[in-house]
Motif scaffolding. Structure first.
Motif, PDB file in Angstrom:
ATOM      1  N   ASP A  20     -38.883  60.653  78.200  1.00  0.00           N
ATOM      2  CA  ASP A  20     -39.766  61.668  78.785  1.00  0.00           C
ATOM      3  C   ASP A  20     -40.930  61.059  79.561  1.00  0.00           C
ATOM      4  O   ASP A  20     -41.655  61.778  80.254  1.00  0.00           O
ATOM      5  CB  ASP A  20     -40.353  62.565  77.687  1.00  0.00           C
ATOM      6  CG  ASP A  20     -39.295  63.342  76.931  1.00  0.00           C
ATOM      7  OD1 ASP A  20     -38.294  63.728  77.558  1.00  0.00           O
ATOM      8  OD2 ASP A  20     -39.474  63.561  75.715  1.00  0.00           O
ATOM      9  N   ARG A  21     -41.138  59.750  79.452  1.00  0.00           N
ATOM     10  CA  ARG A  21     -42.356  59.156  80.013  1.00  0.00           C
ATOM     11  C   ARG A  21     -42.465  59.355  81.520  1.00  0.00           C
ATOM     12  O   ARG A  21     -43.538  59.707  82.047  1.00  0.00           O
ATOM     13  CB  ARG A  21     -42.416  57.658  79.694  1.00  0.00           C
ATOM     14  CG  ARG A  21     -43.750  57.023  80.080  1.00  0.00           C
ATOM     15  CD  ARG A  21     -43.730  55.520  79.882  1.00  0.00           C
ATOM     16  NE  ARG A  21     -42.833  54.866  80.838  1.00  0.00           N
ATOM     17  CZ  ARG A  21     -42.623  53.553  80.877  1.00  0.00           C
ATOM     18  NH1 ARG A  21     -43.211  52.771  79.989  1.00  0.00           N
ATOM     19  NH2 ARG A  21     -41.800  53.032  81.773  1.00  0.00           N
ATOM     20  N   MET A  27     -45.650  64.663  86.158  1.00  0.00           N
ATOM     21  CA  MET A  27     -46.308  65.948  85.970  1.00  0.00           C
ATOM     22  C   MET A  27     -47.826  65.793  85.892  1.00  0.00           C
ATOM     23  O   MET A  27     -48.573  66.655  86.356  1.00  0.00           O
ATOM     24  CB  MET A  27     -45.783  66.653  84.716  1.00  0.00           C
ATOM     25  CG  MET A  27     -46.173  68.124  84.631  1.00  0.00           C
ATOM     26  SD  MET A  27     -45.577  68.934  83.125  1.00  0.00           S
ATOM     27  CE  MET A  27     -43.804  68.664  83.270  1.00  0.00           C
ATOM     28  N   TYR A  28     -48.281  64.675  85.339  1.00  0.00           N
ATOM     29  CA  TYR A  28     -49.723  64.416  85.264  1.00  0.00           C
ATOM     30  C   TYR A  28     -50.321  64.415  86.672  1.00  0.00           C
ATOM     31  O   TYR A  28     -51.363  65.018  86.926  1.00  0.00           O
ATOM     32  CB  TYR A  28     -49.967  63.069  84.576  1.00  0.00           C
ATOM     33  CG  TYR A  28     -51.408  62.794  84.240  1.00  0.00           C
ATOM     34  CD1 TYR A  28     -51.894  62.983  82.952  1.00  0.00           C
ATOM     35  CD2 TYR A  28     -52.300  62.326  85.202  1.00  0.00           C
ATOM     36  CE1 TYR A  28     -53.219  62.735  82.637  1.00  0.00           C
ATOM     37  CE2 TYR A  28     -53.613  62.075  84.911  1.00  0.00           C
ATOM     38  CZ  TYR A  28     -54.079  62.281  83.618  1.00  0.00           C
ATOM     39  OH  TYR A  28     -55.395  62.030  83.323  1.00  0.00           O
ATOM     40  N   GLU A  29     -49.651  63.737  87.591  1.00  0.00           N
ATOM     41  CA  GLU A  29     -50.151  63.699  88.959  1.00  0.00           C
ATOM     42  C   GLU A  29     -50.103  65.084  89.599  1.00  0.00           C
ATOM     43  O   GLU A  29     -51.023  65.481  90.328  1.00  0.00           O
ATOM     44  CB  GLU A  29     -49.324  62.704  89.782  1.00  0.00           C
ATOM     45  CG  GLU A  29     -49.851  62.501  91.189  1.00  0.00           C
ATOM     46  CD  GLU A  29     -49.124  61.399  91.930  1.00  0.00           C
ATOM     47  OE1 GLU A  29     -49.498  61.118  93.088  1.00  0.00           O
ATOM     48  OE2 GLU A  29     -48.180  60.809  91.350  1.00  0.00           O
ATOM     49  N   GLY A  67     -43.384  70.846  79.796  1.00  0.00           N
ATOM     50  CA  GLY A  67     -44.729  70.975  79.253  1.00  0.00           C
ATOM     51  C   GLY A  67     -44.975  69.931  78.178  1.00  0.00           C
ATOM     52  O   GLY A  67     -44.035  69.494  77.492  1.00  0.00           O
ATOM     53  N   PHE A  68     -46.249  69.522  78.039  1.00  0.00           N
ATOM     54  CA  PHE A  68     -46.609  68.497  77.053  1.00  0.00           C
ATOM     55  C   PHE A  68     -47.912  68.880  76.357  1.00  0.00           C
ATOM     56  O   PHE A  68     -48.851  69.358  77.008  1.00  0.00           O
ATOM     57  CB  PHE A  68     -46.807  67.137  77.729  1.00  0.00           C
ATOM     58  CG  PHE A  68     -45.577  66.585  78.392  1.00  0.00           C
ATOM     59  CD1 PHE A  68     -44.672  65.808  77.688  1.00  0.00           C
ATOM     60  CD2 PHE A  68     -45.321  66.844  79.743  1.00  0.00           C
ATOM     61  CE1 PHE A  68     -43.537  65.297  78.305  1.00  0.00           C
ATOM     62  CE2 PHE A  68     -44.201  66.330  80.371  1.00  0.00           C
ATOM     63  CZ  PHE A  68     -43.300  65.554  79.643  1.00  0.00           C
ATOM     64  N   ARG A  69     -47.966  68.663  75.056  1.00  0.00           N
ATOM     65  CA  ARG A  69     -49.201  68.763  74.274  1.00  0.00           C
ATOM     66  C   ARG A  69     -49.409  67.392  73.639  1.00  0.00           C
ATOM     67  O   ARG A  69     -48.637  66.992  72.759  1.00  0.00           O
ATOM     68  CB  ARG A  69     -49.075  69.856  73.206  1.00  0.00           C
ATOM     69  CG  ARG A  69     -50.320  70.094  72.341  1.00  0.00           C
ATOM     70  CD  ARG A  69     -51.474  70.643  73.124  1.00  0.00           C
ATOM     71  NE  ARG A  69     -52.429  71.375  72.271  1.00  0.00           N
ATOM     72  CZ  ARG A  69     -53.694  71.600  72.603  1.00  0.00           C
ATOM     73  NH1 ARG A  69     -54.174  71.132  73.748  1.00  0.00           N
ATOM     74  NH2 ARG A  69     -54.491  72.301  71.812  1.00  0.00           N
ATOM     75  N   SER A  70     -50.413  66.659  74.104  1.00  0.00           N
ATOM     76  CA  SER A  70     -50.613  65.273  73.712  1.00  0.00           C
ATOM     77  C   SER A  70     -51.871  65.131  72.867  1.00  0.00           C
ATOM     78  O   SER A  70     -52.768  65.985  72.906  1.00  0.00           O
ATOM     79  CB  SER A  70     -50.742  64.387  74.958  1.00  0.00           C
ATOM     80  OG  SER A  70     -49.742  64.685  75.898  1.00  0.00           O
ATOM     81  N   GLN A  87     -57.455  64.073  68.953  1.00  0.00           N
ATOM     82  CA  GLN A  87     -58.096  64.856  70.009  1.00  0.00           C
ATOM     83  C   GLN A  87     -57.026  65.316  70.996  1.00  0.00           C
ATOM     84  O   GLN A  87     -56.435  64.488  71.695  1.00  0.00           O
ATOM     85  CB  GLN A  87     -59.143  64.000  70.734  1.00  0.00           C
ATOM     86  CG  GLN A  87     -59.889  64.736  71.816  1.00  0.00           C
ATOM     87  CD  GLN A  87     -60.928  63.867  72.509  1.00  0.00           C
ATOM     88  OE1 GLN A  87     -61.485  64.253  73.524  1.00  0.00           O
ATOM     89  NE2 GLN A  87     -61.195  62.678  71.974  1.00  0.00           N
ATOM     90  N   PRO A  88     -56.709  66.621  71.040  1.00  0.00           N
ATOM     91  CA  PRO A  88     -55.751  67.089  72.042  1.00  0.00           C
ATOM     92  C   PRO A  88     -56.194  66.678  73.443  1.00  0.00           C
ATOM     93  O   PRO A  88     -57.382  66.751  73.774  1.00  0.00           O
ATOM     94  CB  PRO A  88     -55.778  68.611  71.869  1.00  0.00           C
ATOM     95  CG  PRO A  88     -56.186  68.809  70.443  1.00  0.00           C
ATOM     96  CD  PRO A  88     -57.180  67.713  70.174  1.00  0.00           C
ATOM     97  N   CYS A  89     -55.259  66.230  74.245  1.00  0.00           N
ATOM     98  CA  CYS A  89     -55.586  65.722  75.575  1.00  0.00           C
ATOM     99  C   CYS A  89     -54.381  65.880  76.490  1.00  0.00           C
ATOM    100  O   CYS A  89     -53.254  66.070  76.026  1.00  0.00           O
ATOM    101  CB  CYS A  89     -55.986  64.244  75.489  1.00  0.00           C
ATOM    102  SG  CYS A  89     -54.648  63.147  74.939  1.00  0.00           S
ATOM    103  N   ASP A  90     -54.633  65.812  77.783  1.00  0.00           N
ATOM    104  CA  ASP A  90     -53.546  65.782  78.772  1.00  0.00           C
ATOM    105  C   ASP A  90     -52.525  66.897  78.558  1.00  0.00           C
ATOM    106  O   ASP A  90     -51.321  66.706  78.782  1.00  0.00           O
ATOM    107  CB  ASP A  90     -52.833  64.425  78.732  1.00  0.00           C
ATOM    108  CG  ASP A  90     -53.788  63.250  78.916  1.00  0.00           C
ATOM    109  OD1 ASP A  90     -54.757  63.408  79.676  1.00  0.00           O
ATOM    110  OD2 ASP A  90     -53.567  62.196  78.289  1.00  0.00           O
TER     111      ASP A  90
END
Length: 376
Positions: A20-21, A27-29, A67-70, A87-90
């Motif tokens: 998934d990386r 998706m981050y971009e 979708g991602f919950r990191s 800490q939820p992030c990204d």
């Protein structure tokens, strides 16, 4: 049955898979408008020393991540207790799959996965879009953590403000106003810088016995030694040498430290990260800010002098003994609130174990610098 609920059933929610990386970074971009490298991902998630797996929950559509919950893992200290915290992030959902309940699904799976008490709690600073979703899943609003700014180049700051106001230059009258403001600000720049420097030096008495060392990257063992001299009772990141080494290995940032020594012993430290037009005060030591105020203020003056050419300097939380003394103003109050969009963050927290009740805490029981934030 409503459309969002019906369409949400086509998605599955699962743990992160190494495959998934690439989608995560792409998706981050797309979502955040910033490019992140595989090295950054490895540093933040795979090589994080406070978790034994990649703490990311994935929503997929027919196997494809959408979708991602990191989570950003840390050890937080409260008095003598050292507790794991996430800490939820990204958090991101692809634009084509929004408004279908995926944020809720990701949150529910994360709570289920970590309900065994490791980590002990979640804490984060959700934006306006996700506050409601966090409340719905048990997060409690704790309070506001202030952000402070010291303006050093009025021309650049005013230009950024003008750009943020929906291309004000498209209007001839507004463009004229901006030009006048820019001309005036350009003329004031040298005066502002000189005034800051003079004011700083008048405030701080130079101590002959104090030696200041600059280093990039920061010396982890030295910083940890200064931290141990005066550990606060409030909730904060446990600043071990291992923590500092990992934290400052972030490939997306460059960190410089200023360490004050008295008779050879390190007594105070300050860490900054630099961007093109501004600089951030990332951490200050001792964390009990009244522990050695004179040494800390000498370091601050040294750093401010080194970065006098930057448009502004940003500080977050409890980083400065007396912000107004060095002309750092909160962006939630005048004069900055009249021209800047506030960046102060609202702290949310959720219990996952019985060791500590963070949901009943107040903002005063936490001590933050930018070091606790996942984004620095």
């Amino acid at each position: 049955m409503s459309t969002p609920t019906r369409t949400a059933t086509r998605y599955s929610v699962r743990a992160f898979d190494p495959a998934d990386r690439a989608t995560f970074l792409s998706m981050y971009e797309t979502v955040f408008g910033r490019e992140r490298s595989a090295d950054w991902f490895r540093w933040k998630f795979r090589e994080n020393p406070f978790v034994d797996h990649v703490p990311i929950i994935v929503a997929s559509d027919d196997g494809d991540p959408v979708g991602f919950r990191s989570f950003f893992a840390q050890e937080l200290r409260a008095g003598d207790a050292v507790l794991p915290a996430f800490q939820p992030c990204d958090t991101m959902v692809h634009p084509d799959h929004r408004n279908r309940g995926l944020f809720d699904r990701l949150n529910e799976r994360a709570i289920e996965r970590y309900s065994d008490g490791s980590p002990s709690f979640f804490f984060n600073f959700p934006n306006e879009h996700s506050k409601r979703g966090n409340r719905k899943h048990g997060w409690r609003e704790i309070g506001t953590i202030p952000a402070y700014y010291r303006l050093q180049n009025p021309a650049n700051v005013l230009e950024r403000v003008a750009a943020d106001r929906q291309h004000a230059a498209e209007s001839p009258s507004r463009a004229g106003e901006r030009g006048v403001a820019g001309t005036v600000a350009d003329g004031m720049q040298d005066v502002v810088v000189a005034t800051h420097r003079l004011g700083d030096r008048l405030i701080v008495d130079s101590e002959a016995a104090l030696e200041i060392e600059r280093a990039t990257p920061p010396p982890a063992d030295t910083l940890a030694a200064v931290y141990r001299r005066s550990i606060p009772d409030t909730i904060h990141a446990n600043r071990t040498a291992a923590f500092y080494r990992w934290r400052f290995d972030n490939p997306a940032q460059t960190y410089t430290s200023y360490v004050a020594r008295r008779d050879g012993e390190p007594v105070a430290a300050l860490v900054v990260s630099s961007a093109d037009d501004h600089v951030r005060l990332v951490d200050t030591l001792p964390r009990t800010l009244d522990g050695d105020t004179a040494a800390l203020e000498s370091l601050l003056v040294a750093a401010l002098d080194d970065f006098a050419d930057r448009s502004y300097v940003e500080a977050f939380g409890e980083t400065l003994p007396a912000p107004l003394r060095f002309r750092f103003y909160p962006d939630t109050q005048a004069p900055l609130s009249t021209v800047l969009r506030p960046t102060s963050r609202t702290l949310f927290a959720r219990n996952l174990a019985d060791e500590i009740d963070v949901e009943s805490s107040s903002a005063a029981t936490w001590t933050f610098s930018r070091l606790e934030l996942d984004t620095t």
